[in-house]
Design a protein around this motif. Structure first.
Motif, PDB file in Angstrom:
ATOM      1  N   TYR A   5       0.869  -1.215   0.174  1.00 49.44           N
ATOM      2  CA  TYR A   5      -0.039  -0.136   0.138  1.00 49.44           C
ATOM      3  C   TYR A   5       0.715   0.994   0.143  1.00 49.44           C
ATOM      4  O   TYR A   5       0.301   2.337   0.073  1.00 49.44           O
ATOM      5  N   GLU A  25       5.699   5.444   9.192  1.00 50.39           N
ATOM      6  CA  GLU A  25       4.033   4.981   8.988  1.00 50.39           C
ATOM      7  C   GLU A  25       3.569   5.108  10.574  1.00 50.39           C
ATOM      8  O   GLU A  25       4.014   4.616  11.390  1.00 50.39           O
ATOM      9  N   GLU A  47       0.695  11.391   3.946  1.00 49.29           N
ATOM     10  CA  GLU A  47      -0.413  10.864   3.179  1.00 49.29           C
ATOM     11  C   GLU A  47      -1.321  10.469   4.282  1.00 49.29           C
ATOM     12  O   GLU A  47      -0.996   9.835   5.385  1.00 49.29           O
ATOM     13  N   TYR A  49      -3.717   8.190   5.505  1.00 50.24           N
ATOM     14  CA  TYR A  49      -3.884   6.602   5.260  1.00 50.24           C
ATOM     15  C   TYR A  49      -4.233   6.174   6.518  1.00 50.24           C
ATOM     16  O   TYR A  49      -3.405   5.319   7.265  1.00 50.24           O
ATOM     17  N   SER A  51      -5.190   3.215   8.285  1.00 49.14           N
ATOM     18  CA  SER A  51      -4.936   2.018   7.933  1.00 49.14           C
ATOM     19  C   SER A  51      -6.229   0.815   8.479  1.00 49.14           C
ATOM     20  O   SER A  51      -6.594  -0.182   7.974  1.00 49.14           O
ATOM     21  N   ARG A  56      -5.177  -0.273   0.174  1.00 44.53           N
ATOM     22  CA  ARG A  56      -4.740   0.134  -1.524  1.00 44.53           C
ATOM     23  C   ARG A  56      -3.652  -1.212  -1.807  1.00 44.53           C
ATOM     24  O   ARG A  56      -2.874  -1.598  -0.957  1.00 44.53           O
ATOM     25  N   VAL A  64      -7.008   4.969  -2.696  1.00 43.42           N
ATOM     26  CA  VAL A  64      -7.281   4.379  -1.481  1.00 43.42           C
ATOM     27  C   VAL A  64      -8.581   4.044  -1.514  1.00 43.42           C
ATOM     28  O   VAL A  64      -9.482   5.089  -1.924  1.00 43.42           O
ATOM     29  N   TYR A  75     -13.964   8.204   7.562  1.00 40.28           N
ATOM     30  CA  TYR A  75     -12.863   8.402   6.649  1.00 40.28           C
ATOM     31  C   TYR A  75     -12.847  10.000   6.285  1.00 40.28           C
ATOM     32  O   TYR A  75     -11.939  10.598   6.527  1.00 40.28           O
ATOM     33  N   THR A 110      -7.391  10.626  -1.209  1.00 43.92           N
ATOM     34  CA  THR A 110      -6.988  10.882   0.127  1.00 43.92           C
ATOM     35  C   THR A 110      -6.505  12.130  -0.078  1.00 43.92           C
ATOM     36  O   THR A 110      -6.575  13.005  -0.988  1.00 43.92           O
TER      37      THR A 110
END
Length: 160
Positions: A5, A25, A47, A49, A51, A56, A64, A75, A110
């Protein structure tokens, strides 16, 4: 280890930011080292994201996708807060305790925050190298962050 991803090296965002590598991350995002092809300098790109809400597979596409339609509202609320974070961080341009926000935008379903890239050591690596930090250092760091958060009303849900 590259994860499926992660945006692949060489990915072009906004027609000028070339993804080079993953810096880190967390639960709500991925931070990349990138190159700004217009200004000819390194940048960091965060970014959005989360999880637990999205997935992705960059082998097929960069967009995404929600893991469940039930996650859609949560989201999009989180993405709005992420963009709001960029706007608030930009107010502190010139403050040595906060990285400078260069740009922010939405793409690939995103959002992204483009910031100055600073070489440095993560807190985890520092602790591994030094062992323990002195109480005075921790207090100064904590007070600095607390003052900035209090003055701005900014509480970043990304990375904190």
């Amino acid at each position: 280890m590259k994860k499926i991803y992660y945006l692949p090296e060489g990915t072009l965002l906004q027609g000028k930011y070339y993804i080079q590598d993953v810096i880190g991350e967390g639960g709500f995002g991925i931070t990349y080292k990138a190159f700004d092809g217009v200004l000819k300098r390194q940048v960091a790109i965060k970014e959005y994201y989360p999880s637990v809400l999205v997935s992705r597979n960059c082998s097929y596409h960069l967009n995404v996708e929600m893991t469940s339609q039930e996650n859609t509202v949560m989201y999009h609320e989180g993405k709005s807060k992420f963009i709001n974070e960029a706007e608030k961080m930009a107010l502190f341009q010139g403050n040595p305790q906060i990285v400078y926000v260069i740009d922010y935008f939405e793409a690939n379903n995103t959002a992204y925050i483009v910031m100055e890239y600073l070489e440095g050591e993560t807190l985890l690596n520092l602790l591994r190298r030094v062992g323990r930090l002195r109480l005075a250092v921790l207090l100064i760091a904590t007070l600095t962050v607390s003052c900035i958060v209090s003055l701005s009303g900014l509480i970043s849900f990304v990375g904190l």
